[in-house]
Enzyme design. Structure first.
Site, short mmCIF file in Angstrom:
data_model
loop_
_atom_site.label_atom_id
_atom_site.label_comp_id
_atom_site.label_asym_id
_atom_site.label_seq_id
_atom_site.Cartn_x
_atom_site.Cartn_y
_atom_site.Cartn_z
CG ASP A 42 -2.27 -0.67 0.88
OD1 ASP A 42 -2.33 -1.38 -0.14
OD2 ASP A 42 -3.25 -0.48 1.64
CG ASN A 75 -7.91 -3.66 -2.75
OD1 ASN A 75 -8.76 -2.78 -2.84
ND2 ASN A 75 -8.18 -4.85 -2.26
CG ASP A 104 -8.96 -1.63 9.60
OD1 ASP A 104 -10.07 -1.85 9.09
OD2 ASP A 104 -8.09 -0.92 9.08
CD GLU A 149 -8.32 -3.97 2.62
OE1 GLU A 149 -9.42 -3.81 3.21
OE2 GLU A 149 -7.30 -3.33 2.93
CG HIS A 198 -4.10 -6.55 4.74
ND1 HIS A 198 -3.61 -5.58 5.56
CD2 HIS A 198 -5.30 -6.08 4.31
CE1 HIS A 198 -4.46 -4.57 5.60
NE2 HIS A 198 -5.48 -4.84 4.85
NE ARG A 199 -6.46 -4.15 8.73
CZ ARG A 199 -5.21 -3.86 9.10
NH1 ARG A 199 -4.49 -4.74 9.77
NH2 ARG A 199 -4.66 -2.71 8.78
CE LYS A 204 -4.98 -3.37 0.64
NZ LYS A 204 -5.27 -2.14 1.32
#
Ligand code: DC
Length: 648
Positions: A49, A92, A315, A343, A389-390, A414
């Site tokens: 990112d 993204n 998040d 995402e 990613h999360r 990311k």
């Protein structure tokens, strides 16, 4: 498909220096680019990112120079970008798309803004509506309300009041606030609807202030950019550690004993996600916090489920959903509608993958409720990550319950490219003693006895190849027919319990030990795709308190992180003699020469095949049992095992 297999974890403890915050990094880069003067950015996050942001800024004519050690020098352009045309691709990265769109639209020029296909499904209409009120010419090149966008030169009329909706993403407000100082005119931004993710606006305002623009505000409803605002470089800016990334490690400590300490965020942080620590504390975790660090440990009685409004930690809240697997009672996370436009649709994705582990999940438009189960099931096809990613990072916590395959793990790039390496550093996995060696070396007997002495699980990996050979034979499949044998191996219906092995319900512990099946096993084991199909099945044997595994590639391929590795062998003559006595003992007629010949051929095939050939792997100790009794061999392996286990 790319995947990573996580070993089941038993504990977590240690200290981790966090990578830089994604939210701070990208805001600092943009404001440093727009500011007067040069900015030295320290501890910048190096990730996908931030990379797209750096590349876009360079393309727009901003001077960027990389120093060593995470330092980036940005030569501010003091207002608008030098390059007045361009097509910027922003992957993204939501922060980059929203904030750059606003800056490009108000600075003036002819630009196109696009990203990956998922970016084109993430809304931007509320921001565009705000920009159009200022006279900006922004057009949708695809679907209305979504990128890609085209920005054309327009006469911007700042001043007065701009209305922007704040209930879908706070990034629209962030984009407008950061771009408005480019106009130099006092402008009021009014938030329509309930503003979500408020802490991210705090980050925006704090970083704007660092670059000399003070926004006056009235609660969360109204923000005033003063006249003649100009961004000026503060010289050096330090990027805090990423508080969202911290959440995985704090949860590890809360589940796996701890303390796990993260450095780079703490009491002084400007990131709202540090309040994840409070949520963990509500679940019972023991939290300690300093100005620049946070530590988490497990509570004596284990974690408990909670109900929490997660609007302030959208998040990090994802980490609560997987930590919930290890709590007593259900956990309900509410006010998380924004998950649906990230995402991926994170509510749907989390629910689907948590169910694969056996959890009972209820989802609604803006909530998720997770009821844990005592034993997690590990999906053989792995946990999917949706290029998010999360999702990849928070599901790694499930390794506290089972060995786990995570598909496409590189999406962590990311925000946290070396996440899985760092995870391994602060966790301890279920220990393995790996014993490899040639046929009839006695390793099976030794391994089973070592497992019994330790009270550990036992994996006879050769049995899986024998079972595959037997299942293929029974289905009329030739052992050389790789695709058909692979399909067979992938769906082997086997139950091991004690000495019993059942294939599709039928007892086959004797049937797989015939000379014919020895030969068949050796043939199917030479097929690379068969080995790949059986890999995860073998790793699933790794369960607390430990595993003793025997085979040919236990130390090299299946359990390369084994605590102790042994290469157990004996001369081929001795092995043939042992096999001969074994057969005679069972009342089976046998002659020495063909047994010797067959062992030589299998040794040759097992050690010269292209994948996972039989060999003494690096770090393995050699145990030649030619002149040892079984008891002596067992005692030696136990001695080596104890040596390393006590050192751990
Ligand atoms: O250990 P065993 O004799 O039961 O093994 C049967 C066959 O399977 C043998 O030819 C080697 C192969 N094998 C293998 O390739 N990799 C393993 N981990 C275990 C066995």
């Amino acid at each position: 498909m790319d995947f990573i297999d996580l070993a089941p974890l038993v504990s977590a403890q240690g200290t981790l220096r966090l990578p830089g915050s994604k939210s701070i990094s990208n805001r600092v880069l943009l404001l440093a680019a727009l500011a007067e003067g040069e900015t030295e950015v320290r501890d910048l996050l190096a990730s996908d990112d931030t990379q797209v942001m750096l590349e876009a800024l360079q393309q727009l004519g901003v001077g960027i120079r990389h120093g060593g050690d995470g330092v980036v020098h940005v030569s501010g352009v003091g207002g608008a970008f030098p390059n007045k045309t361009g097509a910027v691709f922003l992957g993204n990265a939501g922060t980059a798309v929203r904030s750059l769109t606003a800056a490009l639209a108000l600075a003036g020029g002819h630009y196109k803004v696009s990203g990956v296909p998922r970016m084109h499904e993430r809304p931007i209409g509320d921001l565009v509506d705000g920009l159009r009120q200022l006279g900006a010419d922004v057009a949708y090149l695809g679907k209305d309300g979504f990128p890609p966008l085209e920005i054309r030169p327009a006469s911007i009329t700042p001043g007065g009041t701009v209305n922007v909706r704040g209930d879908v993403s706070s990034q629209f407000l962030t984009g407008l606030l950061m771009a408005l100082p480019l106009t130099g005119v006092e402008t009021t931004v009014k938030v329509v609807g309930e503003l979500i993710s408020k802490p991210y606006i705090e980050i925006t305002l704090a970083i704007m202030a660092r670059f000399d623009v003070q926004v006056a505000r009235d609660g969360w409803q109204q923000f005033v950019i003063p006249a003649n605002s100009r961004y000026r470089s503060p010289g050096i800016v330090y990027v805090e550690g990423d508080a969202s990334s911290a959440s995985y490690f704090l949860a590890l400590g809360a589940i796996g004993g701890g303390p796990v300490r993260v450095e780079g965020v703490g009491r002084d942080s400007i990131q709202g996600d540090v309040r994840f620590a409070e949520a963990l504390a509500q679940m019972g975790a023991v939290i300690e916090m300093g100005d620049n660090w946070i530590a988490a440990s497990a509570p004596a009685g284990g974690l408990k489920g909670i109900t929490l409004d997660c609007n302030h930690i959208p998040d990090a809240a994802m980490t609560l959903a997987t930590a919930a697997l290890f709590a007593s009672g259900p956990t309900c996370l509410t006010n998380i509608a924004s998950w649906r436009v990230k995402e991926t649709d994170r509510i749907a994705a989390m629910a689907k993958e948590l169910r694969k582990l056996g959890a009972v999940v209820e989802e609604g438009a803006d909530y998720i409720r997770v009821t844990p189960v005592a034993d997690l099931t590990s999906p053989p096809a792995g946990i999917d990550t949706y290029d998010d990613h999360r999702i990849a990072m928070c599901f790694s916590l499930a390794a506290f319950g089972t060995a786990l395959r995570i598909n496409d793990p590189r999406c962590v790039g990311k925000t946290f490219p070396d996440y899985f390496e760092r995870l391994a550093e602060v966790t301890k996995a279920v220990p393995v003693i790996a014993i490899d060696g040639p046929s009839a070396s006695g390793k099976g007997t030794v391994a089973a006895r070592v497992a019994a002495a330790l009270g550990w699980h036992y994996l006879d990996s050769g049995a899986l190849y024998r079972l595959t050979a037997l299942a293929a034979r029974r289905a009329g499949i030739a052992w050389e027919d790789e695709p058909a044998v692979v399909a067979m191996a992938a769906k082997l219906d086997v139950v091991f319990s004690g000495d019993s092995i059942r294939l599709a319900g039928e007892e086959v512990s004797e049937a797989i030990r015939t000379e014919e099946m020895s030969s068949g096993a050796s043939k199917v084991a030479a097929l690379p795709a068969v080995r790949a199909a059986l890999l995860f099945r073998q790793r699933l044997f790794r369960r607390t308190p430990g595993l003793v595994a025997d085979g040919r590639d236990m130390a090299s391929v299946v359990f390369p992180d084994a605590a102790a590795k042994v290469f157990l062998t004996a001369s081929v003559e001795i092995r043939a003699e042992r096999r001969y006595k074994q057969l005679i003992g069972k009342g089976i007629e046998a002659t020495m020469r063909p047994i010797l010949q067959d062992l030589r051929e299998r040794d040759e095939r097992d050690s010269t095949r292209s994948v996972a050939p039989l060999q003494q792997s690096a770090g393995a100790r050699l145990l030649d049992t030619s002149d040892l009794t079984i008891e002596q061999a067992v005692a030696q392996v136990l001695g080596w095992g104890n040596e390393v286990l006590h050192k751990q």
